[in-house]
Write a protein that holds these residues in place. Structure first.
Motif, mmCIF file in Angstrom:
data_model
loop_
_atom_site.group_PDB
_atom_site.id
_atom_site.type_symbol
_atom_site.label_atom_id
_atom_site.label_comp_id
_atom_site.label_asym_id
_atom_site.label_seq_id
_atom_site.Cartn_x
_atom_site.Cartn_y
_atom_site.Cartn_z
ATOM 1 N N LEU A 229 4.015 49.273 -57.596
ATOM 2 C CA LEU A 229 5.238 48.682 -57.055
ATOM 3 C C LEU A 229 4.929 47.802 -55.844
ATOM 4 N N ALA A 230 3.979 48.244 -54.999
ATOM 5 C CA ALA A 230 3.596 47.455 -53.826
ATOM 6 C C ALA A 230 3.033 46.101 -54.242
ATOM 7 N N GLN A 231 2.211 46.083 -55.298
ATOM 8 C CA GLN A 231 1.664 44.819 -55.776
ATOM 9 C C GLN A 231 2.764 43.911 -56.320
ATOM 10 N N PHE A 232 3.653 44.491 -57.094
ATOM 11 C CA PHE A 232 4.743 43.703 -57.687
ATOM 12 C C PHE A 232 5.629 43.095 -56.598
ATOM 13 N N VAL A 233 6.020 43.932 -55.625
ATOM 14 C CA VAL A 233 6.877 43.445 -54.534
ATOM 15 C C VAL A 233 6.137 42.399 -53.704
ATOM 16 N N GLY A 234 4.840 42.630 -53.446
ATOM 17 C CA GLY A 234 4.059 41.677 -52.671
ATOM 18 C C GLY A 234 3.993 40.320 -53.338
ATOM 19 N N ILE A 235 3.809 40.297 -54.662
ATOM 20 C CA ILE A 235 3.763 39.030 -55.395
ATOM 21 C C ILE A 235 5.123 38.332 -55.350
ATOM 22 N N LEU A 236 6.200 39.102 -55.515
ATOM 23 C CA LEU A 236 7.540 38.509 -55.440
ATOM 24 C C LEU A 236 7.802 37.908 -54.061
ATOM 25 N N LEU A 237 7.383 38.604 -53.006
ATOM 26 C CA LEU A 237 7.567 38.088 -51.648
ATOM 27 C C LEU A 237 6.756 36.810 -51.435
ATOM 28 N N ALA A 238 5.562 36.759 -52.030
ATOM 29 C CA ALA A 238 4.738 35.553 -51.909
ATOM 30 C C ALA A 238 5.420 34.369 -52.597
ATOM 31 N N ILE A 239 5.998 34.610 -53.771
ATOM 32 C CA ILE A 239 6.719 33.543 -54.477
ATOM 33 C C ILE A 239 7.945 33.112 -53.685
ATOM 34 N N LEU A 240 8.661 34.094 -53.121
ATOM 35 C CA LEU A 240 9.838 33.772 -52.307
ATOM 36 C C LEU A 240 9.443 32.944 -51.088
ATOM 37 N N THR A 241 8.339 33.295 -50.461
ATOM 38 C CA THR A 241 7.851 32.529 -49.305
ATOM 39 C C THR A 241 7.515 31.098 -49.704
ATOM 40 N N GLN B 143 -2.251 32.166 -52.874
ATOM 41 C CA GLN B 143 -3.202 33.268 -52.919
ATOM 42 C C GLN B 143 -3.235 34.019 -51.593
ATOM 43 N N GLY B 144 -3.232 33.274 -50.496
ATOM 44 C CA GLY B 144 -3.222 33.911 -49.180
ATOM 45 C C GLY B 144 -1.961 34.719 -48.951
ATOM 46 N N CYS B 145 -0.816 34.169 -49.378
ATOM 47 C CA CYS B 145 0.457 34.897 -49.226
ATOM 48 C C CYS B 145 0.458 36.173 -50.061
ATOM 49 N N VAL C 166 0.824 41.809 -50.335
ATOM 50 C CA VAL C 166 0.409 42.998 -51.087
ATOM 51 C C VAL C 166 -0.235 44.017 -50.165
ATOM 52 N N LEU C 167 -1.070 43.563 -49.237
ATOM 53 C CA LEU C 167 -1.688 44.491 -48.284
ATOM 54 C C LEU C 167 -0.635 45.138 -47.385
ATOM 55 N N ALA C 168 0.357 44.342 -46.976
ATOM 56 C CA ALA C 168 1.423 44.892 -46.129
ATOM 57 C C ALA C 168 2.238 45.933 -46.886
ATOM 58 N N CYS C 169 2.607 45.621 -48.126
ATOM 59 C CA CYS C 169 3.370 46.582 -48.928
ATOM 60 C C CYS C 169 2.530 47.803 -49.271
ATOM 61 N N ASP C 170 1.251 47.571 -49.524
ATOM 62 C CA ASP C 170 0.356 48.682 -49.826
ATOM 63 C C ASP C 170 0.268 49.651 -48.641
ATOM 64 N N ARG C 171 0.282 49.078 -47.456
ATOM 65 C CA ARG C 171 0.212 49.922 -46.260
ATOM 66 C C ARG C 171 1.435 50.823 -46.153
ATOM 67 N N LEU C 172 2.576 50.306 -46.571
ATOM 68 C CA LEU C 172 3.809 51.097 -46.492
ATOM 69 C C LEU C 172 3.785 52.290 -47.447
ATOM 70 N N THR C 173 2.969 52.200 -48.509
ATOM 71 C CA THR C 173 2.906 53.323 -49.449
ATOM 72 C C THR C 173 2.232 54.547 -48.846
#
Length: 369
Positions: free
Chosen positions: A21-33, A334-336, A341-348
């Motif tokens: 879920l962290a990866q999925f949310v991280g990718i969505l946030l990158a696209i939104l950014t 890629q950077g986003c 993903v690292l930020a969301c992963d940390r929250l897990t």
């Protein structure tokens, strides 16, 4: 009367579901950014949607886009496996870019020296040349790391630039094609030194090779004694030494294997795509592989999935040129992705819950009564 408060508790590790879920949310946030970025630069909603269509839809949902994405993923898969095996042992190999170039250099050198050999002999020799050159380039950093405790991160990074300079020298100098009318390009590979496509399709044979290497990587790490030693050293070097594992020897072996994988990626790109040694043969694959290995958590199946996704982003970066957007937007995305993903992963690694607390006033009142 009770009050509620938010309590944040740390837990040992996130569940597999939460990590996905962290990866999925991280990718969505990158696209939104990315969408916000394009809107902020003055583009209309329609223009932004066209850019997203070029970046994502054309890369993953069109015939030619899928073919380009799979072919682009081949060097990423192979190099990411090499980076992953080093990361498993907490060895930070940042030199995949240079090791890819050296692998291509070794393969091209064999083909140039023996252009009349049959394919049955020439191709294995080219593979051997790529493995030896890639592994040797990684050992240049492994030996000082093992015996002098020199930081391998800086060493492997600096070797990338040396490899590019060396390849540039060979292309512009000793290996310049005499029939190229003065242009600084290396001779094209003999036909028997190139790889065919899969059953005549546009997909390169390197994709099958990458999948086979993923299985080999998985078997080595999970079903062999060496893989067990790699995992133990990665968890705790002191515990590994206490258990009698030769840490110094494994540093040499693991970084050599990491470089060998990257060297094979260089051979695959040379024999399948460029068909001649080029200065820009790698095009940043080594750096992208670092992101992939980290996001895939050094898992072979994850490496395949993330490599295909990142390859699609790179293909999309080429497609958006028609919309007046620089291809460098792919690197930004890629950077986003890595950041979010690292930020969301940390929250897990934390648990959030609401806790009820009693107010001091109510407690005193109850005591008085």
């Amino acid at each position: 009367m009770s009050k509620k408060r938010l309590v944040i508790e740390k837990r040992a590790s996130g569940t597999s579901g939460s990590l996905l879920l962290a990866q999925f949310v991280g990718i969505l946030l990158a696209i939104l950014t990315t969408v916000i970025f394009f809107l902020a630069t003055g583009r209309s909603v329609g223009q932004t949607l066209n850019i997203l269509n070029s970046l994502i839809v054309q890369s993953f949902f069109s015939y030619y886009g899928i073919i380009d994405t799979i072919n682009k993923a081949i060097p990423l898969i192979i190099t990411s496996l090499g980076i992953s095996i080093a990361f498993r042992m907490k060895l930070w190999n940042i030199g995949g870019e240079g090791q890819i170039m050296m692998g291509a250099l070794g393969s091209a050198g064999i083909a140039i020296a023996f252009p009349n050999l049959s394919g049955v002999v020439l191709v294995p020799l080219m593979i051997l040349g790529a493995i030896v050159c890639g592994a040797t380039w990684a050992l240049l950093a492994a030996i000082p790391r093992a015996y002098l405790n020199v930081n391998e991160t800086i060493f492997t990074l600096m070797l990338n630039y040396v490899a590019v300079i060396l390849v540039t020298h060979m292309v512009h100098g000793p290996w310049r094609d005499k029939d190229a009318l003065g242009f600084p390009i290396a001779p094209i590979l003999p036909t028997q030194g190139t790889l065919p496509t899969i059953f005549g399709s546009p997909i390169q044979m390197g994709f099958i090779i990458g999948l086979i290497l993923c299985v080999v990587y998985w078997l080595v790490l999970t079903r062999s004694r060496w893989g067990y030693e790699i995992r133990v050293i990665g968890e705790s070097t002191e515990s590994a030494r206490y258990a009698g594992i030769d840490v110094r020897k494994n540093i040499l072996y693991v970084l050599a294997a990491s470089g060998a994988f990257a060297g094979l990626a260089g051979w695959s790109e040379l024999a399948s795509n460029t068909h001649r040694l080029e200065v820009n043969l790698s095009s940043g694959y080594g750096y992208t592989a670092i992101i992939i290995a980290w996001l895939a958590r050094m898992n072979s199946a994850g490496v395949i999935a993330m490599s295909i996704f990142m390859a699609g982003v790179l293909v999309g970066g080429t497609n958006v040129r028609a919309d007046g957007v620089p291809a460098a937007v792919a690197v930004m995305i890629q950077g986003c992705i890595l950041l979010f993903v690292l930020a969301c992963d940390r929250l897990t690694h934390y648990r959030f819950r609401i806790e009820e607390i009693k107010s001091e006033v109510s407690e005193k009142g109850s005591d008085t009564i």
